[in-house]
Design an enzyme around this catalytic site. Structure first.
Site, PDB file in Angstrom:
ATOM      1  N   GLY A  89      -7.196   5.969   0.524  1.00  0.00           N
ATOM      2  CA  GLY A  89      -5.860   6.405   0.050  1.00  0.00           C
ATOM      3  C   GLY A  89      -5.568   5.389  -1.042  1.00  0.00           C
ATOM      4  N   SER A  90      -4.265   5.164  -1.260  1.00  0.00           N
ATOM      5  CA  SER A  90      -3.664   4.446  -2.222  1.00  0.00           C
ATOM      6  C   SER A  90      -3.996   2.905  -2.315  1.00  0.00           C
ATOM      7  CB  SER A  90      -2.147   4.401  -2.009  1.00  0.00           C
ATOM      8  OG  SER A  90      -1.437   5.886  -2.117  1.00  0.00           O
TER       9      SER A  90
END
Lengths: 579, 385
Positions: A297-298
């Site tokens: 993810g981020s």
């Protein structure tokens, strides 16, 4: 007649001689017989045969048990040690039913249970009746003098740190062989080599005499880990507390030493007590930090930024227009929580803007972007030697769809283990140098390669530092006295049938500190927090803060942030001195 | 010592002249017995009673008691034995009958041979050897002249012998029966009865021996298993094969005192009937030669003493010494033969050496009498000069 009679009344000499001859033949026959038994060679049932028969009955090769090597932390603190224990073994064919009552009482089982076991194995001549007893307990049972009982020295594995290092160290099986974790991975190194000695035994299989050492036993080698047990304790304690507080499914923490690439801590939840396996949960056996894959993810966004800077199309000051707060790419719409308006790269990262990241990604060459990810070690084998180590997945396509390219840029469509993520952040912390991960102490030369220019890395690190600021998403990761660079992530969990589960999240934080001269990389993963909070910045970041602070303190790293209170304190001290 | 002996033997004084050529070999054997019983019984006593010194303590007590009784029998004039030999024998026969009574006789290892007298276990078959020899010597000395032409006086002896044999076999104590028969035949042979009677008697003895052996499967299996013990090494041949292994381990000079492996419960109860096997293991063939040599010398001394008395026409003393000599010779031979697999297994002790209080007591009393006769002989020789 009288003369004759007189002659016969004297003792008849020839009869006496005859009797003497008979009597003399007796010892002679004994001597001859004994000579055959003792000294005359090459006789069918003579001395050689008898000696051989005697050896068959009394001379045995018995095993000398050898202890397994210990597993130690970097300062020699024991994580797994072997202690000698006694097993009581029995021969079901020799144990008399009259002894069942006494024996069952001593073994602390019911008479019926003992009887059932002995009946079940009545064809066998060897079963374990009691295992891993102390010497005193074993002697108490053997003192009953029950026929058919013997003792065997074994080594029991004991794990002083218990659940704190459970998945990392692993466990051994009932035969003292590695079954899980490092116990399995380094079994050949750890295991002792049993020796053999030749002994004379009596009928009760007790050793009367040592004849010779056939093969000396060789204790196993110790295994020294790079783990710092103190940091491991801190990481585990915080992790356990957080998992409980957020009613999470589990979690992992990995802490790396930036300078050496050594793993200082690797904690997992749920855990188990390796010293008592009666309630062993199979799920708790996994060393999630190495075996489990998440979509990062981020947390990969700094690498997307690296790719952007490296492409030359973007500078730190480049402005990205993220209004109106959403962006439709083909069939998919990417949304920011609010309309951030115009953001520079630092802003895109610290706000974790989906729209901004997507816009940048779509301007980049997909292959070059993937290459950046590959260079920091995603999709690459770790080489920890740990069983069940996951390589992760870094897909490569000939034609990248814009949606695929965009999601890739913020960490979906690829997967990595928490340890791989930590290694990738280690590259940033080392200003573009990639170092091999090490789990063992003194593994030799660290393999170092430059994968980014130092300047680019420093720029991204600078951006990451603003994520952990009062205005950034990672403000809860701040540590008093130390500057922190890092990135939060809040991920949707993959559903069992494919697609993403809207209500199940993984909270993550990856970062390093002190930002001015990084020493430790910490990755925190919390699986399915379900107590309301689920954002990485709210769940994972505070854990990062506590654990990393503790690690820095334990490593005696000088603070690089002058907080006001700290300055005041020092000033006060100086005033005190001068006055 | 001197004052005591003069007190005891007010008439036949000066009987303190001990024949060391008889006494020292016997003392040597008794000493070896103490050592070997210590060595061979420790493990077994630990296993059976959890008290390693169990048999050593008892044996030491028996040795002291035996030496005391030897002292008394040495100071008892031979004519006293002669005078009381018949009542003594009758008393022993009655006891032999009592042994067989259920509830009174003590059974061990399938034989009923003992009675408990004030905590002391009396093995009557040992004591009957002494009284039987004394009686036979006495009876043959009295009827010797008649016997030279007429065998009829033999009938009471045989009636008594058959009665004793019958009782012994009921126990069963086959070994003592064979031993008594051998001793009786030896005395009769020397007593000068006509050869044809002797041959008929011998034939009868051999036939009855075989009938007895055939009649009992227990005896038969013992007899057959000794011929090929290795085929039955886990059943009836177990004890013998373990004894044979002990011999084999000994070789020339043995494994050393206390180093026997076979006594570590492989050979059960080694301190009684199989002490020779353990001795052979610990001292080897060399030790066996010394031990057998000592027995031979002791028995030779007793028989030459007998020869002296027969020539002196003191027939009671002569026959008695002959009986004691052949008894020791026979018993030693049977025990050593059983140990080494030359003879079928029998529960006979080794004189002076084995554990077994009764055997040691009786042997020492007999030896006391022998020493007395040796002392008398020296005196008569001195008088003769």
């Amino acid at each position: 007649m009288a003369a004759n009679k007189a002659k016969r009344t004297s003792a008849p000499g020839w009869r006496y001689i005859l009797l003497s001859l008979v009597l003399v033949s007796l010892p002679i026959s004994i001597i001859v017989k004994v000579a055959y038994l003792q000294i005359l060679p090459n006789h069918e049932f003579g001395v050689d045969f008898l000696k051989h028969q005697g050896e068959i009955r009394s001379v045995r090769n018995i095993e000398i048990p050898a202890p397994r090597g210990a597993i130690l932390d970097r300062y020699g603190k024991p994580l797994a040690i072997s202690t000698p224990v006694i097993d009581i073994v029995g021969n079901p064919q020799k144990i008399k039913s009259a002894d069942y009552r006494r024996l069952s009482k001593a073994l602390n089982i019911s008479e019926k249970e003992l009887q059932d076991r002995l009946t079940l194995y009545k064809e066998k001549s060897f079963i374990y009746l009691a295992r891993h007893l102390s010497d005193a307990d074993a002697e108490a049972i053997l003192d009953l003098e029950v026929e058919g009982l013997y003792r065997e020295t074994q080594y029991k594995r004991y794990y002083p740190a218990g659940e704190v290092t459970a998945q990392l160290i692993g466990i051994t099986d009932y035969q003292d062989a590695g079954q899980e974790g490092l116990e399995l991975a380094f079994n050949a190194w750890l295991k002792g080599e049993r020796g053999t000695r030749k002994v004379v035994q009596d009928v009760k299989s007790r050793v009367i005499n040592n004849l010779s050492l056939v093969k000396p036993s060789k204790p196993g080698n110790d295994l020294e880990l790079s783990i710092d047990l103190r940091i491991q304790y801190a990481a585990y304690t915080e992790l356990k507390k957080a998992v409980k507080q957020h009613k999470a499914q589990g979690g992992s923490i990995v802490i790396l030493d930036v300078l050496t690439g050594e793993i200082l801590a690797m904690a997992n939840q749920p855990s188990f007590n390796p010293n008592n396996r009666e309630s062993l949960n199979q799920m708790a056996l996994r060393n999630r930090a190495i075996t489990d894959l998440i979509e990062p993810g981020s947390t990969v966004k700094p690498f997307t930024m690296l790719a952007a800077l490296e492409s030359g199309q973007y500078q730190l000051e480049s402005l990205i227009d993220t209004s109106p707060g959403y962006l439709k790419v083909e069939y998919k719409t990417f949304v920011d929580p609010v309309n951030y308006g115009e953001l520079d790269l630092r802003g895109v990262l610290s706000k974790s803007s989906q729209v901004g990241t997507t816009k940048i990604a779509l301007n980049l060459d997909a292959h070059e972007m993937r290459d950046v990810f590959s260079r920091v070690g995603f999709g690459e084998y770790l080489g920890s030697g740990f069983p069940g180590e996951s390589m992760g997945m870094l897909p490569s396509y000939r034609d990248w769809h814009p949606v695929t390219q965009a999601t890739f840029a913020f960490g979906y469509g690829l997967s990595a283990s928490p340890l791989q993520l930590a290694r990738a952040y280690g590259v940033l912390a080392n200003n573009g140098l990639k170092k091999d991960i090490k789990l063992l102490l003194d593994e030799g030369e660290t393999n170092v390669s430059r994968v980014f220019s130092s300047d680019l890395s420093k720029t991204v690190n600078n951006m990451l530092e603003s994520v952990v600021s009062e205005s950034g998403t990672g403000k809860n990761a701040m540590i008093p006295h130390y500057r922190v660079a890092g990135k939060t992530a809040t991920l949707h969990k993959v559903k069992a049938g494919g697609g993403y589960d809207e209500n199940k999240y993984v909270s993550a934080f990856a970062g390093f500190s002190p930002a001015s001269n990084p020493r430790v990389v910490t990755v925190v993963i919390i699986d399915e927090p379900s107590e309301g909070k689920y954002f990485g910045g709210l769940v994972a970041a505070p854990i990062f803060s506590k654990v990393t602070e503790r690690a820095l303190q334990l490593l005696r790293i000088s603070p690089d942030k002058q907080s006001s209170s700290w300055v005041n304190h020092e000033n006060l001290e100086e005033q005190g001195k001068s006055s | 010592m001197i004052s005591k002996s003069t007190m005891l033997n007010s008439k036949d004084n000066n009987h303190v002249n001990i024949d060391l050529s008889i006494f020292l070999p016997a003392l040597f054997l008794i000493s070896i017995g103490i050592v070997m019983i210590s060595s061979s019984s420790l493990s077994w006593a630990q296993y059976k009673f959890n008290e390693p010194l169990f048999w050593i303590k008892r044996h030491t007590f028996y040795v002291l008691l035996s030496l005391t009784l030897m002292f008394f029998s040495f100071h008892t004039p031979v004519r006293v034995w002669r005078k009381y030999s018949f009542p003594l024998l009758m008393f022993c026969i009655v006891l032999l009958g009592i042994v067989l009574l259920p509830g009174i006789g003590i059974e061990r290892n399938g034989s009923q041979r003992w009675i408990n007298v004030f905590g002391f276990t009396l093995q009557v078959s040992e004591w009957i050897k002494l009284s039987f020899i004394a009686f036979v010597a006495h009876y043959l000395a009295d009827n010797r002249v008649i016997l030279l032409s007429d065998p009829k006086p033999l009938i009471p002896i045989f009636l008594i012998f058959f009665l004793i044999s019958f009782l012994l076999i009921l126990e069963p104590d086959f070994g003592s029966f064979v031993l008594l028969g051998f001793t009786l035949i030896s005395i009769l042979f020397i007593s000068g009865i006509k050869l044809r009677y002797f041959l008929i008697l011998s034939l009868l003895a051999i036939i009855s021996f075989w009938l007895l052996a055939e009649s009992s499967p227990y005896r038969l299996s013992r007899i057959t298993s000794y011929l090929d013990p290795w085929s039955q090494r886990f059943s009836s041949g177990y004890q013998l094969t373990q004894a044979l292994i002990a011999f084999g381990r000994g070789e020339w000079f043995g494994v050393g005192l206390g180093q026997s492996v076979q006594k570590m419960l492989y050979l059960p109860e080694a301190h009684t009937d199989f002490v020779f096997a353990i001795f052979a293991e610990e001292f080897g063939f060399f030790g066996v030669l010394i031990l057998v040599g000592t027995y031979c010398f002791l028995i030779f001394r007793i028989l030459s003493l007998s020869w002296f008395y027969l020539n002196k026409k003191d027939y009671f003393s002569g026959f008695f010494l002959l009986g004691v000599g052949t008894l020791f010779a026979g018993q030693t031979f049977i025990n050593l033969g059983v140990n080494s697999g030359l003879l079928p297994t029998k529960g006979l002790t080794l004189p002076f050496l084995s554990y077994g209080g009764n055997s040691l007591l009786v042997s020492c009393i007999m030896l006391g009498m022998v020493l007395r006769l040796a002392s008398d002989m020296r005196e008569s020789k001195e008088v003769g000069k």
